[in-house]
Motif scaffolding. Structure first.
Motif, PDB file in Angstrom:
ATOM      1  N   HIS A   1      -1.768  -0.968   2.898  1.00  7.88           N
ATOM      2  CA  HIS A   1      -0.692  -1.571   3.694  1.00  7.88           C
ATOM      3  C   HIS A   1      -1.095  -1.802   5.147  1.00  7.88           C
ATOM      4  O   HIS A   1      -0.230  -2.105   5.974  1.00  7.88           O
ATOM      5  CB  HIS A   1       0.571  -0.704   3.624  1.00  7.88           C
ATOM      6  N   GLY A   2      -2.374  -1.621   5.489  1.00 11.28           N
ATOM      7  CA  GLY A   2      -2.803  -1.923   6.853  1.00 11.28           C
ATOM      8  C   GLY A   2      -3.454  -0.750   7.550  1.00 11.28           C
ATOM      9  O   GLY A   2      -3.493   0.368   7.031  1.00 11.28           O
ATOM     10  N   THR A   3      -3.964  -1.004   8.763  1.00 10.03           N
ATOM     11  CA  THR A   3      -4.760  -0.008   9.488  1.00 10.03           C
ATOM     12  C   THR A   3      -4.093   0.669  10.676  1.00 10.03           C
ATOM     13  O   THR A   3      -4.601   1.694  11.127  1.00 10.03           O
ATOM     14  CB  THR A   3      -6.076  -0.644   9.987  1.00 10.03           C
ATOM     15  N   PRO A   4      -2.997   0.160  11.287  1.00 11.57           N
ATOM     16  CA  PRO A   4      -2.361   0.942  12.358  1.00 11.57           C
ATOM     17  C   PRO A   4      -1.924   2.307  11.824  1.00 11.57           C
ATOM     18  O   PRO A   4      -1.746   2.466  10.608  1.00 11.57           O
ATOM     19  CB  PRO A   4      -1.146   0.087  12.751  1.00 11.57           C
ATOM     20  N   GLN A   5      -1.723   3.275  12.712  1.00 10.59           N
ATOM     21  CA  GLN A   5      -1.498   4.660  12.260  1.00 10.59           C
ATOM     22  C   GLN A   5      -0.315   4.781  11.293  1.00 10.59           C
ATOM     23  O   GLN A   5      -0.381   5.540  10.328  1.00 10.59           O
ATOM     24  CB  GLN A   5      -1.273   5.573  13.466  1.00 10.59           C
ATOM     25  N   GLY A   6       0.764   4.038  11.526  1.00 12.56           N
ATOM     26  CA  GLY A   6       1.899   4.107  10.615  1.00 12.56           C
ATOM     27  C   GLY A   6       1.591   3.426   9.291  1.00 12.56           C
ATOM     28  O   GLY A   6       1.789   3.991   8.217  1.00 12.56           O
ATOM     29  N   ALA A   7       1.084   2.199   9.370  1.00 13.84           N
ATOM     30  CA  ALA A   7       0.733   1.453   8.155  1.00 13.84           C
ATOM     31  C   ALA A   7      -0.319   2.204   7.342  1.00 13.84           C
ATOM     32  O   ALA A   7      -0.300   2.187   6.111  1.00 13.84           O
ATOM     33  CB  ALA A   7       0.224   0.057   8.533  1.00 13.84           C
ATOM     34  N   LEU A   8      -1.221   2.877   8.036  1.00 11.34           N
ATOM     35  CA  LEU A   8      -2.279   3.630   7.357  1.00 11.34           C
ATOM     36  C   LEU A   8      -1.696   4.839   6.617  1.00 11.34           C
ATOM     37  O   LEU A   8      -2.178   5.219   5.554  1.00 11.34           O
ATOM     38  CB  LEU A   8      -3.335   4.063   8.367  1.00 11.34           C
ATOM     39  N   SER A   9      -0.646   5.437   7.167  1.00 11.66           N
ATOM     40  CA  SER A   9       0.048   6.520   6.459  1.00 11.66           C
ATOM     41  C   SER A   9       0.661   6.009   5.161  1.00 11.66           C
ATOM     42  O   SER A   9       0.669   6.700   4.143  1.00 11.66           O
ATOM     43  CB  SER A   9       1.180   7.101   7.319  1.00 11.66           C
ATOM     44  N   ILE A  10       1.185   4.791   5.214  1.00 11.58           N
ATOM     45  CA  ILE A  10       1.810   4.190   4.028  1.00 11.58           C
ATOM     46  C   ILE A  10       0.741   3.802   3.005  1.00 11.58           C
ATOM     47  O   ILE A  10       0.989   3.800   1.801  1.00 11.58           O
ATOM     48  CB  ILE A  10       2.667   2.971   4.453  1.00 11.58           C
ATOM     49  N   THR A  11      -0.463   3.499   3.490  1.00  5.40           N
ATOM     50  CA  THR A  11      -1.588   3.172   2.609  1.00  5.40           C
ATOM     51  C   THR A  11      -1.899   4.355   1.683  1.00  5.40           C
ATOM     52  O   THR A  11      -1.828   5.506   2.104  1.00  5.40           O
ATOM     53  CB  THR A  11      -2.813   2.795   3.478  1.00  5.40           C
ATOM     54  N   GLY A  12      -2.262   4.059   0.437  1.00  2.05           N
ATOM     55  CA  GLY A  12      -2.491   5.113  -0.548  1.00  2.05           C
ATOM     56  C   GLY A  12      -3.948   5.295  -0.937  1.00  2.05           C
ATOM     57  O   GLY A  12      -4.250   5.641  -2.077  1.00  2.05           O
ATOM     58  N   ILE A  13      -4.866   5.051   0.002  1.00  2.00           N
ATOM     59  CA  ILE A  13      -6.301   5.166  -0.280  1.00  2.00           C
ATOM     60  C   ILE A  13      -6.866   6.309   0.555  1.00  2.00           C
ATOM     61  O   ILE A  13      -7.093   6.143   1.765  1.00  2.00           O
ATOM     62  CB  ILE A  13      -7.041   3.852   0.092  1.00  2.00           C
ATOM     63  N   PRO A  14      -7.103   7.486  -0.041  1.00  2.00           N
ATOM     64  CA  PRO A  14      -7.544   8.639   0.754  1.00  2.00           C
ATOM     65  C   PRO A  14      -8.772   8.355   1.631  1.00  2.00           C
ATOM     66  O   PRO A  14      -8.806   8.750   2.792  1.00  2.00           O
ATOM     67  CB  PRO A  14      -7.849   9.700  -0.309  1.00  2.00           C
ATOM     68  N   ALA A  15      -9.756   7.638   1.105  1.00  2.00           N
ATOM     69  CA  ALA A  15     -10.990   7.404   1.857  1.00  2.00           C
ATOM     70  C   ALA A  15     -10.752   6.547   3.105  1.00  2.00           C
ATOM     71  O   ALA A  15     -11.504   6.620   4.073  1.00  2.00           O
ATOM     72  CB  ALA A  15     -12.037   6.733   0.961  1.00  2.00           C
ATOM     73  N   ALA A  16      -9.690   5.744   3.090  1.00  2.00           N
ATOM     74  CA  ALA A  16      -9.391   4.903   4.254  1.00  2.00           C
ATOM     75  C   ALA A  16      -8.713   5.709   5.353  1.00  2.00           C
ATOM     76  O   ALA A  16      -8.621   5.266   6.500  1.00  2.00           O
ATOM     77  CB  ALA A  16      -8.488   3.733   3.844  1.00  2.00           C
ATOM     78  N   LYS A  17      -8.233   6.909   5.001  1.00  2.00           N
ATOM     79  CA  LYS A  17      -7.387   7.664   5.922  1.00  2.00           C
ATOM     80  C   LYS A  17      -8.035   8.917   6.499  1.00  2.00           C
ATOM     81  O   LYS A  17      -7.700   9.329   7.606  1.00  2.00           O
ATOM     82  CB  LYS A  17      -6.098   8.082   5.192  1.00  2.00           C
ATOM     83  N   GLU A  18      -8.950   9.525   5.734  1.00  2.00           N
ATOM     84  CA  GLU A  18      -9.350  10.897   6.093  1.00  2.00           C
ATOM     85  C   GLU A  18      -9.964  11.001   7.485  1.00  2.00           C
ATOM     86  O   GLU A  18      -9.805  12.019   8.158  1.00  2.00           O
ATOM     87  CB  GLU A  18     -10.271  11.491   5.022  1.00  2.00           C
ATOM     88  N   MET A  19     -10.653   9.948   7.945  1.00  2.00           N
ATOM     89  CA  MET A  19     -11.282  10.002   9.268  1.00  2.00           C
ATOM     90  C   MET A  19     -10.265   9.938  10.402  1.00  2.00           C
ATOM     91  O   MET A  19     -10.605  10.190  11.556  1.00  2.00           O
ATOM     92  CB  MET A  19     -12.275   8.848   9.433  1.00  2.00           C
ATOM     93  N   PHE A  20      -9.036   9.540  10.096  1.00  2.00           N
ATOM     94  CA  PHE A  20      -8.066   9.288  11.165  1.00  2.00           C
ATOM     95  C   PHE A  20      -6.879  10.259  11.119  1.00  2.00           C
ATOM     96  O   PHE A  20      -5.911  10.091  11.849  1.00  2.00           O
ATOM     97  CB  PHE A  20      -7.572   7.838  11.082  1.00  2.00           C
ATOM     98  N   GLU A  21      -6.972  11.246  10.264  1.00  2.00           N
ATOM     99  CA  GLU A  21      -5.883  12.222  10.173  1.00  2.00           C
ATOM    100  C   GLU A  21      -5.917  13.168  11.365  1.00  2.00           C
ATOM    101  O   GLU A  21      -6.980  13.393  11.928  1.00  2.00           O
ATOM    102  CB  GLU A  21      -6.000  12.974   8.843  1.00  2.00           C
TER     103      GLU A  21
END
Length: 461
Positions: A155-175
């Motif tokens: 669902h996108g790369t901004p911090q909120g949209a990234l939270s909505i995104t369901g791909i763990p590998a896309a998120k773990e570096m930014f948690e």
């Protein structure tokens, strides 16, 4: 010029979602790849700096609906830039944004009549979550702030949209990311629980009911919105099973939860209709869109909200403290209007509806290859899932997927003159979303290029 460009790209350009190591071998006779540079487009074709021709099998990035090289869109941009190149929508309006908002509202279903412009899709998703939170605070339900989306969905790369995104590998570096986002199963029928594989409707009911379960589990008074793509992109084009959205709409109504149709990819003819929620017969509370609105000739995005959501903003000192400098940019809005004129003049929505079954049939010929497990999608938007064993649907392990997708397929497809996407955000897939102007001769061309590459794929495992 090519070598100089490639070196400058390597030294200064930080590319998106790109492994830069492959360009880095600087030794004499080193094996570092040069950066691929695309210099020109015409219709459904693109060319690189060495003069090689390719089919644009992904419409850039699900964007170039009307094809490349449309002079009238370039001329519209130039004309608008001469008249009014820029003005913000902060307490002021300009003619192009007004006209485009009116046109989008007229084309959107139900009472989705309020258009908030952004510069892209991720910003539109961010905007929708912020609106959902504020709406419930203004209407006396301040604890409703959580969102539900699907596993593997992007669902996108901004911090909120990234939270909505369901791909763990896309998120773990930014948690840690924005809290309050929860995941439910997606509608990948090919990977459905075994007892539901024979009955699509039962599978759809099962998947939709997981949303109700998540709302119950979190507490209905804490959940603000459900974000769903009409056809889920990431994981390889999962269409909704019959009855799925009808059930999701019921669930959202029962719990007073907003249904957000994230159509950043699926709107503007990609599935057929201007808005894909119409293709699947549901009316959301919010649509997020971008990409195809200008066919990529200039950047723009939008959140389209129902009249009900705007209601609290009509009174007193209440306002939405949110915006973007370039949201609803005059040049982009003018280009969007001209792009939508092309859609109407050339009947592109009907063209997609008429030709989508032929595109699917053509791609389904590939099912005779042992590596092709599933062909799925809708409109001009298909995923081809690759498997190790067709009978058991066994997929590849991480090393095999890496060798197959990055080691072989991406380059081999490009060498075969087909720009598309080999994707591993779920099981390995090849994705196709070409410009909407093509027909049977181009479908055949795409299929034969895919076949030549996939025939050899197993040798590379």
């Amino acid at each position: 010029m090519g070598t100089l460009h490639s070196e400058a790209a390597r030294d200064h350009l930080w590319m998106h979602f790109t492994r830069h190591s492959v360009f880095e071998d600087r030794s004499e006779g080193g094996a570092g790849h040069s950066v691929p540079i695309i210099t020109r487009g015409e219709g459904h074709k693109i060319w690189d700096d060495r003069g090689n021709e390719y089919i644009d099998g992904l419409a850039g990035l699900f964007v170039v609906q009307v094809g490349h090289g449309r002079e009238e869109l370039a001329e519209t941009a130039a004309r608008q830039a001469k008249e009014l190149a820029f003005f913000p929508l902060w307490s002021y309006a300009h003619p192009r944004a007004i006209e485009l908002a009116e046109r989008l509202a007229a084309g959107a279903p139900g009472d989705l009549n309020r258009v908030f412009f952004t510069t892209g899709g991720g910003e539109a998703v961010e905007t929708a979550w912020k609106l959902a939170k504020q709406y419930y605070k203004l209407t006396g339900k301040p604890t409703k702030h959580k969102v539900i989306s699907r596993n593997v969905a992007y669902h996108g790369t901004p911090q909120g949209a990234l939270s909505i995104t369901g791909i763990p590998a896309a998120k773990e570096m930014f948690e840690p990311l924005v809290p309050g986002a929860f995941k439910v199963p997606n509608t990948n029928h090919y990977r459905a629980p075994e007892h539901l594989r024979e009955d699509e409707k039962a599978f759809g009911r099962w998947a939709a009911d997981r949303i109700a379960e998540a709302i119950e589990f979190e507490g209905p008074d804490t959940v603000a919105a459900v974000f769903l793509e009409p056809v889920q992109n990431s994981g390889g084009c999962f269409p909704p099973p019959p009855g799925y959205f009808e059930r999701v709409r019921e669930i959202c109504d029962a719990y007073d939860v907003l249904l957000v149709s994230d159509e950043v990819i699926c709107s503007f003819g990609r599935i057929g209709s201007m808005f894909a929620c119409d293709d699947f017969n549901y009316v959301p509370d919010i649509i997020t869109c971008a990409k195809g609105m200008t066919s990529g000739y200039s950047p723009i995005g939008a959140m389209i909200a129902s009249d009900r959501l705007f209601e609290p903003f009509k009174q007193g000192t209440t306002f939405f403290p949110h915006g973007y400098t370039f949201g609803g940019h005059p040049v982009s809005a003018a280009v969007a209007m001209a792009n939508l004129d092309i859609f109407e003049r050339e009947g592109l929505n009907q063209h997609v509806k008429d030709n989508a079954p032929k595109f699917r049939d053509t791609l389904e010929r590939l099912l005779d290859l042992p590596i092709v497990g599933d062909v799925r999608g809708a409109g001009y938007f298909y995923g081809i899932e690759l498997v190790k064993d067709k009978t058991t649907r066994e997929t590849f392990n991480d090393d095999e997927a890496e060798r197959l997708l990055r080691g072989y397929l991406s380059k081999a497809l490009f060498d075969a003159g087909l720009y598309c996407r080999a994707d591993d955000r779920g099981d390995p897939v090849i994705q196709l979303a070409p410009p909407l102007i093509i027909g049977q001769p181009e479908f055949d061309d795409i299929e034969s290029r895919l076949r030549s590459v996939l025939k050899d794929a197993e040798k590379h495992l």
